[in-house]
Write an enzyme that holds these catalytic residues in place. Structure first.
Site, PDB file in Angstrom:
ATOM      1  N   SER A 209      -3.397  -3.647  11.808  1.00  0.00           N
ATOM      2  CA  SER A 209      -2.632  -2.429  11.489  1.00  0.00           C
ATOM      3  C   SER A 209      -2.624  -1.487  12.691  1.00  0.00           C
ATOM      4  CB  SER A 209      -3.229  -1.723  10.265  1.00  0.00           C
ATOM      5  OG  SER A 209      -4.627  -1.538  10.413  1.00  0.00           O
TER       6      SER A 209
ATOM      7  N   GLU B 290      -4.430  -7.862  -1.082  1.00  0.00           N
ATOM      8  CA  GLU B 290      -3.584  -6.693  -0.800  1.00  0.00           C
ATOM      9  C   GLU B 290      -2.394  -6.636  -1.752  1.00  0.00           C
ATOM     10  OE1 GLU B 290      -2.580  -6.109   3.318  1.00  0.00           O
ATOM     11  OE2 GLU B 290      -1.252  -4.430   2.856  1.00  0.00           O
TER      12      GLU B 290
HETATM   13  O1  KIV Z   1      -4.769  -4.741   9.396  1.00  0.00           O
HETATM   14  C1  KIV Z   1      -5.242  -4.137   8.429  1.00  0.00           C
HETATM   15  O2  KIV Z   1      -5.531  -2.935   8.464  1.00  0.00           O
HETATM   16  C2  KIV Z   1      -5.468  -4.888   7.205  1.00  0.00           C
HETATM   17  C3  KIV Z   1      -5.674  -4.093   5.950  1.00  0.00           C
HETATM   18  C4  KIV Z   1      -4.350  -3.672   5.433  1.00  0.00           C
HETATM   19  C5  KIV Z   1      -6.453  -4.837   4.937  1.00  0.00           C
HETATM   20  O3  KIV Z   1      -5.420  -6.072   7.201  1.00  0.00           O
END
Ligand code: KIV
EC number: 2.1.2.11
Length: 269
Positions: free
Chosen positions: A53, A187
């Site tokens: 993310s 998720e």
């Molecule tokens: O990349 C991320 O932050 C994640 C979360 C959404 C679980 O995989």
């Protein structure tokens, strides 16, 4: 019950398993740098996820797809070098685990250079998981909404609403555990499905938009601090709203997870 929140020893996967088995909720947040890693540690957060993310909240991309192995290794190292207690999980980025061989090369880098204690990968990649675990690499699975597959899924949508799809996610979760994964992220799935998966698995299940019955909760740090560039997803919550400062917001999140105050009905599907 001894709350792990009260201890200062560095946490291991065995501690997280013990928390599942005693019913203590596991709190997890993403972090991408040393300063936030220290704040999360001080608040008692048990798992820090260096998520891809970061492609969206740090780098400003529209998805996680542009994130590279170099990016993930750099940010994992920033977090792992500063954290003292939390268990550090790092994402394998898009297309970096297409084969067992490429997964091994990239996961080994996240652990050796980055300092990750576990790597996370998206989807039903049983063969890759089995191979990594056989090489001594702890793996966290990720099912439900798979952000790296956003172009195939046609957007960021709730997954597993239809019975056949829900059954497939449950079967994949069981197979991921059988392949040797030590943890699973779920998720954006209906709460009832997440509860059934959590009951059926012996490994800790951490939810994001997956209801209150998972063994723990994770959010993207910048979403819960209300500083993300885009809209905050419905399953997230602005913990800055009543907080004195960032450290207080993180403490409030940790407490809310422990006491089951988060997620509330409005954060669930
Ligand atoms: O990349 C991320 O932050 C994640 C979360 C959404 C679980 O995989």
């Amino acid at each position: 019950m001894t709350l792990y929140a009260d201890t200062s020893k560095a946490l291991t996967i065995s501690d997280l398993l013990a928390m599942k088995n005693t019913g203590e909720k596991i709190s997890c947040l993403t972090a991408y740098d040393a300063s936030f890693a220290v704040l999360l540690d001080q608040a008692g957060i048990e798992v820090i996820l260096v998520g891809d993310s970061l492609g969206m909240v740090i780098q400003g991309h529209a998805s996680t797809i542009p994130v590279s192995n170099e990016d993930m290794t750099y940010h994992t190292r920033c977090v792992a070098s500063a954290r003292k207690r939390a268990f550090v999980v790092a994402d394998l980025p898009f297309a970096s685990y297409a084969t067992p061989k490429s997964a091994l090369k990239n996961a080994a880098r996240l652990m050796q250079t980055g300092g990750a204690q576990m790597v996370k990968l998206e989807g039903a990649k049983f063969e890759v998981i089995e191979f990594l675990v056989a090489q001594g690499i702890p793996v966290c699975g990720h099912l439900g909404l798979l952000p790296q597959s956003v172009n195939r899924l046609g957007g960021y949508k709730v997954q597993g609403r239809e019975p056949a799809h829900a059954q497939k996610i449950l079967e994949d979760a069981i197979a991921i555990e059988r392949a040797g994964a030590g943890m699973l992220i779920l998720e954006c799935v209906p709460s009832l499905l997440a509860a059934e998966i959590t009951r059926n698995l012996g490994i800790p299940v951490i939810g994001i938009g997956a209801g209150p019955d998972c063994d723990g909760q994770v959010l993207v740090l910048y979403d819960m601090l209300n500083i993300s560039i885009g809209n905050r997803p419905r399953f997230s919550k602005n913990f800055m709203a009543n907080a004195d400062n960032i450290a207080d917001a993180i403490r409030r999140y940790h407490q809310a997870v422990k006491t089951l105050a988060f997620p509330a009905a409005e954060h669930c599907y």
